[in-house]
Scaffold this motif. Structure first.
Motif, mmCIF file in Angstrom:
data_model
loop_
_atom_site.group_PDB
_atom_site.id
_atom_site.type_symbol
_atom_site.label_atom_id
_atom_site.label_comp_id
_atom_site.label_asym_id
_atom_site.label_seq_id
_atom_site.Cartn_x
_atom_site.Cartn_y
_atom_site.Cartn_z
ATOM 1 N N LYS A 69 -6.414 -114.499 6.285
ATOM 2 C CA LYS A 69 -6.575 -113.984 4.918
ATOM 3 C C LYS A 69 -6.257 -112.489 4.797
ATOM 4 C CE LYS A 69 -11.601 -113.237 5.247
ATOM 5 N NZ LYS A 69 -11.629 -111.807 5.368
ATOM 6 N N GLU A 70 -6.322 -111.763 5.885
ATOM 7 C CA GLU A 70 -6.056 -110.324 5.835
ATOM 8 C C GLU A 70 -4.582 -110.000 5.594
ATOM 9 O OE1 GLU A 70 -9.946 -110.825 7.829
ATOM 10 O OE2 GLU A 70 -8.000 -111.781 8.152
ATOM 11 N N ILE A 71 -3.684 -110.936 5.857
ATOM 12 C CA ILE A 71 -2.260 -110.705 5.613
ATOM 13 C C ILE A 71 -2.014 -110.791 4.107
ATOM 14 C CG2 ILE A 71 0.097 -111.515 5.996
ATOM 15 C CD1 ILE A 71 -0.886 -112.721 8.660
ATOM 16 N N LYS A 72 -1.572 -109.703 3.524
ATOM 17 C CA LYS A 72 -1.323 -109.665 2.079
ATOM 18 C C LYS A 72 0.121 -109.991 1.732
ATOM 19 C CE LYS A 72 -5.491 -108.767 1.356
ATOM 20 N NZ LYS A 72 -6.344 -109.911 1.172
ATOM 21 N N ASP A 73 1.047 -109.771 2.657
ATOM 22 C CA ASP A 73 2.445 -110.068 2.392
ATOM 23 C C ASP A 73 3.174 -110.207 3.722
ATOM 24 O OD1 ASP A 73 4.693 -110.492 0.713
ATOM 25 O OD2 ASP A 73 5.320 -108.405 0.940
ATOM 26 N N LEU A 74 4.197 -111.039 3.715
ATOM 27 C CA LEU A 74 5.060 -111.224 4.885
ATOM 28 C C LEU A 74 6.493 -111.280 4.403
ATOM 29 C CD1 LEU A 74 5.823 -112.007 7.843
ATOM 30 C CD2 LEU A 74 5.413 -114.368 7.169
ATOM 31 N N LYS A 75 7.325 -110.468 5.010
ATOM 32 C CA LYS A 75 8.763 -110.502 4.768
ATOM 33 C C LYS A 75 9.435 -110.594 6.131
ATOM 34 C CE LYS A 75 8.470 -107.677 0.682
ATOM 35 N NZ LYS A 75 8.324 -106.349 0.219
ATOM 36 N N TRP A 76 10.562 -111.270 6.176
ATOM 37 C CA TRP A 76 11.293 -111.306 7.434
ATOM 38 C C TRP A 76 12.771 -111.507 7.161
ATOM 39 C CZ3 TRP A 76 14.342 -115.029 9.733
ATOM 40 C CH2 TRP A 76 14.347 -116.288 9.135
ATOM 41 N N PRO A 82 25.161 -102.642 10.279
ATOM 42 C CA PRO A 82 26.475 -102.381 10.865
ATOM 43 C C PRO A 82 26.424 -101.316 11.962
ATOM 44 C CG PRO A 82 26.303 -101.305 8.748
ATOM 45 C CD PRO A 82 25.042 -102.116 8.931
ATOM 46 N N GLU A 83 25.282 -100.620 12.058
ATOM 47 C CA GLU A 83 25.128 -99.620 13.108
ATOM 48 C C GLU A 83 24.791 -100.334 14.414
ATOM 49 O OE1 GLU A 83 23.349 -95.756 11.158
ATOM 50 O OE2 GLU A 83 22.089 -97.505 10.757
ATOM 51 N N ASP A 84 25.179 -99.751 15.491
ATOM 52 C CA ASP A 84 24.969 -100.383 16.792
ATOM 53 C C ASP A 84 23.733 -99.787 17.481
ATOM 54 O OD1 ASP A 84 25.422 -101.999 18.989
ATOM 55 O OD2 ASP A 84 26.867 -100.621 19.890
ATOM 56 N N HIS A 85 22.556 -99.945 16.825
ATOM 57 C CA HIS A 85 21.332 -99.362 17.376
ATOM 58 C C HIS A 85 20.203 -100.368 17.510
ATOM 59 C CE1 HIS A 85 23.159 -95.450 17.032
ATOM 60 N NE2 HIS A 85 23.354 -95.632 15.734
ATOM 61 N N ALA A 86 20.493 -101.649 17.378
ATOM 62 C CA ALA A 86 19.436 -102.660 17.377
ATOM 63 C C ALA A 86 18.976 -103.044 18.780
ATOM 64 C CB ALA A 86 19.903 -103.905 16.630
ATOM 65 N N HIS A 87 19.736 -102.684 19.800
ATOM 66 C CA HIS A 87 19.350 -102.980 21.178
ATOM 67 C C HIS A 87 19.056 -104.465 21.393
ATOM 68 C CE1 HIS A 87 19.227 -98.652 21.754
ATOM 69 N NE2 HIS A 87 18.454 -98.583 20.681
ATOM 70 N N GLY A 88 19.791 -105.306 20.684
ATOM 71 C CA GLY A 88 19.616 -106.746 20.844
ATOM 72 C C GLY A 88 18.493 -107.354 20.024
ATOM 73 N N LEU A 89 17.735 -106.538 19.305
ATOM 74 C CA LEU A 89 16.675 -107.056 18.439
ATOM 75 C C LEU A 89 17.336 -107.769 17.255
ATOM 76 C CD1 LEU A 89 14.514 -103.845 18.614
ATOM 77 C CD2 LEU A 89 13.900 -106.042 19.617
ATOM 78 N N THR A 90 16.943 -108.995 17.013
ATOM 79 C CA THR A 90 17.634 -109.814 16.013
ATOM 80 C C THR A 90 16.780 -110.192 14.814
ATOM 81 O OG1 THR A 90 17.019 -111.825 17.210
ATOM 82 C CG2 THR A 90 19.179 -110.847 17.730
ATOM 83 N N HIS A 91 15.471 -110.317 15.005
ATOM 84 C CA HIS A 91 14.576 -110.794 13.944
ATOM 85 C C HIS A 91 13.555 -109.705 13.617
ATOM 86 C CE1 HIS A 91 16.302 -114.551 15.282
ATOM 87 N NE2 HIS A 91 15.722 -115.191 14.283
ATOM 88 N N ALA A 92 13.406 -109.424 12.320
ATOM 89 C CA ALA A 92 12.450 -108.411 11.870
ATOM 90 C C ALA A 92 11.422 -109.061 10.946
ATOM 91 C CB ALA A 92 13.175 -107.292 11.126
#
Length: 136
Positions: A69-76, A82-92
């Protein structure tokens, strides 16, 4: 009619005054400090993680607000920078809580721990950043 003409003239003068004054500050929206907390989670998955497994993981994450219940919002979403700074991170994922206290209640919550057992074996890397708007 004279009133409308006067209002239009004043509006045009205010716009042109700003446009022609290089020292004028643009109008800004004042941001207020808040007690709400943004919990940002970024995942890099192991190469052997199948599309089916990713769907299962995302579905499990999306189910958390109905269990905590403490979660008020979730976005993903998926990284599309286009920048090459994600270091392989794919999901936010961004979770919003009303307070640090609510975020702190989420962390040891059994549903959050259960999600960790689903996603844990598939994580190659993980970044978590939390913040409250500092405002101006």
């Amino acid at each position: 009619m004279k009133h409308i003409l006067a209002l239009v003239t004043l509006a045009l003068l205010s716009v042109t005054t700003y446009a022609h004054n290089p020292n004028a500050e643009p109008p800004t929206k004042k941001m207020k400090a808040t007690t709400s907390v943004q919990h940002i989670v970024l995942f890099k998955f192991k190469p052997e993680t199948t599309p089916e497994k990713l769907k299962e993981i995302v579905a499990a994450f999306e189910a958390l607000p109905s269990k905590i219940k403490e979660i008020k919002d979730l976005k993903w979403g998926l990284n599309n920078s286009p920048e090459d700074h994600a270091h392989g991170l794919t999901h936010a994922f961004i979770l919003t809580f009303d307070s640090v206290k609510d975020r702190d209640a989420y962390l040891p919550h059994p549903a959050h721990k259960a999600f960790g057992t689903i996603v844990g074996p598939w994580i190659a890397d993980l970044t978590v950043v939390d913040f409250a708007n500092q405002g101006k």
